[in-house]
Scaffold this motif. Sequence first.
Motif, PDB file in Angstrom:
ATOM      1  N   ALA A  40       0.820  -1.211   0.000  1.00  0.00           N
ATOM      2  CA  ALA A  40       0.000   0.000   0.000  1.00  0.00           C
ATOM      3  C   ALA A  40       0.856   1.264   0.000  1.00  0.00           C
ATOM      4  CB  ALA A  40      -0.935   0.009   1.201  1.00  0.00           C
ATOM      5  N   HIS A  41       2.152   1.121   0.314  1.00  0.00           N
ATOM      6  CA  HIS A  41       3.002   2.300   0.435  1.00  0.00           C
ATOM      7  C   HIS A  41       4.330   2.176  -0.313  1.00  0.00           C
ATOM      8  CE1 HIS A  41       0.346   2.520   4.039  1.00  0.00           C
ATOM      9  NE2 HIS A  41       0.209   3.750   3.578  1.00  0.00           N
ATOM     10  N   ILE A  42       4.377   1.394  -1.388  1.00  0.00           N
ATOM     11  CA  ILE A  42       5.608   1.271  -2.165  1.00  0.00           C
ATOM     12  C   ILE A  42       5.443   1.961  -3.513  1.00  0.00           C
ATOM     13  CG2 ILE A  42       6.333  -0.890  -1.098  1.00  0.00           C
ATOM     14  CD1 ILE A  42       5.357  -2.311  -3.641  1.00  0.00           C
ATOM     15  N   LEU A  43       6.555   2.182  -4.181  1.00  0.00           N
ATOM     16  CA  LEU A  43       6.534   2.768  -5.516  1.00  0.00           C
ATOM     17  C   LEU A  43       6.478   1.630  -6.528  1.00  0.00           C
ATOM     18  CD1 LEU A  43       6.791   5.190  -7.416  1.00  0.00           C
ATOM     19  CD2 LEU A  43       9.272   4.931  -7.262  1.00  0.00           C
ATOM     20  N   LEU A  44       5.324   1.448  -7.164  1.00  0.00           N
ATOM     21  CA  LEU A  44       5.135   0.392  -8.150  1.00  0.00           C
ATOM     22  C   LEU A  44       4.253   0.936  -9.269  1.00  0.00           C
ATOM     23  CD1 LEU A  44       5.829  -2.574  -8.678  1.00  0.00           C
ATOM     24  CD2 LEU A  44       3.690  -3.175  -7.549  1.00  0.00           C
ATOM     25  N   HIS A  45       4.844   1.100 -10.422  1.00  0.00           N
ATOM     26  CA  HIS A  45       4.120   1.647 -11.573  1.00  0.00           C
ATOM     27  C   HIS A  45       3.282   0.570 -12.252  1.00  0.00           C
ATOM     28  CE1 HIS A  45       6.413   5.289 -11.151  1.00  0.00           C
ATOM     29  NE2 HIS A  45       7.560   4.650 -11.325  1.00  0.00           N
ATOM     30  N   ARG A  58      13.903  -8.310 -17.175  1.00  0.00           N
ATOM     31  CA  ARG A  58      13.790  -7.284 -16.149  1.00  0.00           C
ATOM     32  C   ARG A  58      12.910  -6.145 -16.651  1.00  0.00           C
ATOM     33  NH1 ARG A  58      14.821  -9.549 -11.729  1.00  0.00           N
ATOM     34  NH2 ARG A  58      15.480  -7.696 -10.672  1.00  0.00           N
ATOM     35  N   CYS A  59      12.145  -5.566 -15.743  1.00  0.00           N
ATOM     36  CA  CYS A  59      11.289  -4.437 -16.074  1.00  0.00           C
ATOM     37  C   CYS A  59      12.143  -3.178 -16.247  1.00  0.00           C
ATOM     38  CB  CYS A  59      10.268  -4.223 -14.959  1.00  0.00           C
ATOM     39  SG  CYS A  59       9.116  -2.872 -15.281  1.00  0.00           S
ATOM     40  N   ILE A  60      11.767  -2.350 -17.208  1.00  0.00           N
ATOM     41  CA  ILE A  60      12.529  -1.121 -17.465  1.00  0.00           C
ATOM     42  C   ILE A  60      12.113   0.031 -16.561  1.00  0.00           C
ATOM     43  CG2 ILE A  60      12.970  -1.746 -19.849  1.00  0.00           C
ATOM     44  CD1 ILE A  60      10.824   0.407 -20.602  1.00  0.00           C
ATOM     45  N   GLN A  61      10.993  -0.119 -15.857  1.00  0.00           N
ATOM     46  CA  GLN A  61      10.510   0.971 -15.015  1.00  0.00           C
ATOM     47  C   GLN A  61      11.376   1.109 -13.764  1.00  0.00           C
ATOM     48  OE1 GLN A  61       6.386   2.005 -15.015  1.00  0.00           O
ATOM     49  NE2 GLN A  61       5.903  -0.080 -15.661  1.00  0.00           N
ATOM     50  N   ASN A  62      11.551   2.330 -13.341  1.00  0.00           N
ATOM     51  CA  ASN A  62      12.375   2.615 -12.169  1.00  0.00           C
ATOM     52  C   ASN A  62      11.485   2.639 -10.924  1.00  0.00           C
ATOM     53  OD1 ASN A  62      14.590   3.258 -10.626  1.00  0.00           O
ATOM     54  ND2 ASN A  62      14.522   5.427 -11.107  1.00  0.00           N
ATOM     55  N   ASP A  63      11.088   1.436 -10.480  1.00  0.00           N
ATOM     56  CA  ASP A  63      10.280   1.321  -9.271  1.00  0.00           C
ATOM     57  C   ASP A  63      10.774   0.113  -8.471  1.00  0.00           C
ATOM     58  OD1 ASP A  63       9.290  -0.887 -10.603  1.00  0.00           O
ATOM     59  OD2 ASP A  63       7.291  -0.075 -10.915  1.00  0.00           O
ATOM     60  N   GLY A  65       9.501  -2.892  -8.414  1.00  0.00           N
ATOM     61  CA  GLY A  65       9.029  -4.146  -8.983  1.00  0.00           C
ATOM     62  C   GLY A  65      10.086  -5.225  -9.117  1.00  0.00           C
ATOM     63  N   ASN A  66      11.259  -4.879  -9.620  1.00  0.00           N
ATOM     64  CA  ASN A  66      12.314  -5.880  -9.778  1.00  0.00           C
ATOM     65  C   ASN A  66      12.801  -6.411  -8.437  1.00  0.00           C
ATOM     66  OD1 ASN A  66      12.468  -6.009 -12.621  1.00  0.00           O
ATOM     67  ND2 ASN A  66      13.594  -4.086 -12.660  1.00  0.00           N
ATOM     68  N   LYS A  71      12.530 -11.033  -4.461  1.00  0.00           N
ATOM     69  CA  LYS A  71      12.105 -11.551  -3.156  1.00  0.00           C
ATOM     70  C   LYS A  71      11.089 -12.678  -3.315  1.00  0.00           C
ATOM     71  CE  LYS A  71      13.142  -7.354  -0.647  1.00  0.00           C
ATOM     72  NZ  LYS A  71      12.705  -6.337   0.286  1.00  0.00           N
ATOM     73  N   ILE A  72      10.190 -12.550  -4.292  1.00  0.00           N
ATOM     74  CA  ILE A  72       9.208 -13.607  -4.561  1.00  0.00           C
ATOM     75  C   ILE A  72       9.928 -14.886  -4.980  1.00  0.00           C
ATOM     76  CG2 ILE A  72       7.411 -14.356  -6.171  1.00  0.00           C
ATOM     77  CD1 ILE A  72       6.412 -11.423  -6.159  1.00  0.00           C
ATOM     78  N   LEU A  73      10.880 -14.757  -5.897  1.00  0.00           N
ATOM     79  CA  LEU A  73      11.590 -15.932  -6.396  1.00  0.00           C
ATOM     80  C   LEU A  73      12.441 -16.612  -5.333  1.00  0.00           C
ATOM     81  CD1 LEU A  73      12.610 -14.563  -9.910  1.00  0.00           C
ATOM     82  CD2 LEU A  73      10.778 -16.194  -9.373  1.00  0.00           C
ATOM     83  N   ASN A  74      12.851 -15.864  -4.305  1.00  0.00           N
ATOM     84  CA  ASN A  74      13.677 -16.422  -3.236  1.00  0.00           C
ATOM     85  C   ASN A  74      12.869 -16.833  -2.006  1.00  0.00           C
ATOM     86  OD1 ASN A  74      16.285 -16.280  -4.445  1.00  0.00           O
ATOM     87  ND2 ASN A  74      16.164 -14.061  -4.251  1.00  0.00           N
ATOM     88  N   SER A  75      11.548 -16.807  -2.097  1.00  0.00           N
ATOM     89  CA  SER A  75      10.688 -17.178  -0.977  1.00  0.00           C
ATOM     90  C   SER A  75      10.116 -18.577  -1.184  1.00  0.00           C
ATOM     91  CB  SER A  75       9.537 -16.186  -0.839  1.00  0.00           C
ATOM     92  OG  SER A  75      10.033 -14.911  -0.506  1.00  0.00           O
TER      93      SER A  75
END
Length: 91
Positions: A40-45, A58-63, A65-66, A71-75
């Motif tokens: 709810a409080h992160i920068l995600l475009h 990899r996503c090109i957006q500067n947020d 997300g990557n 973290k998802i892949l390592n969980s």
Amino acid sequence: MKVLVFKGSPHINGTTNTIRDEFIKGAKEKGLQIEIIDVAHILLHPYLGCNKCGMNGRCIQNDEGNTILDKILNSDCLVFVTPVYYFAMSA
């Protein structure tokens, strides 16, 4: 075991976060490793449909997300804690 918890409520002292805290308390008692992402409080475009991530991985957006993807892949487990608005999960 690594558990990644996605917190979806913008209300810091709300019911959703109380439920999250109880889950985390129980998970830690069982020896699980917990990491929380406050979505709810992160920068995600929003997704642009440019297909760069499909071609280069990899996503090109500067947020954030990557970082979240890593973290998802390592969980081992993902937990989504979200309020229910109008009979559905929050976006």
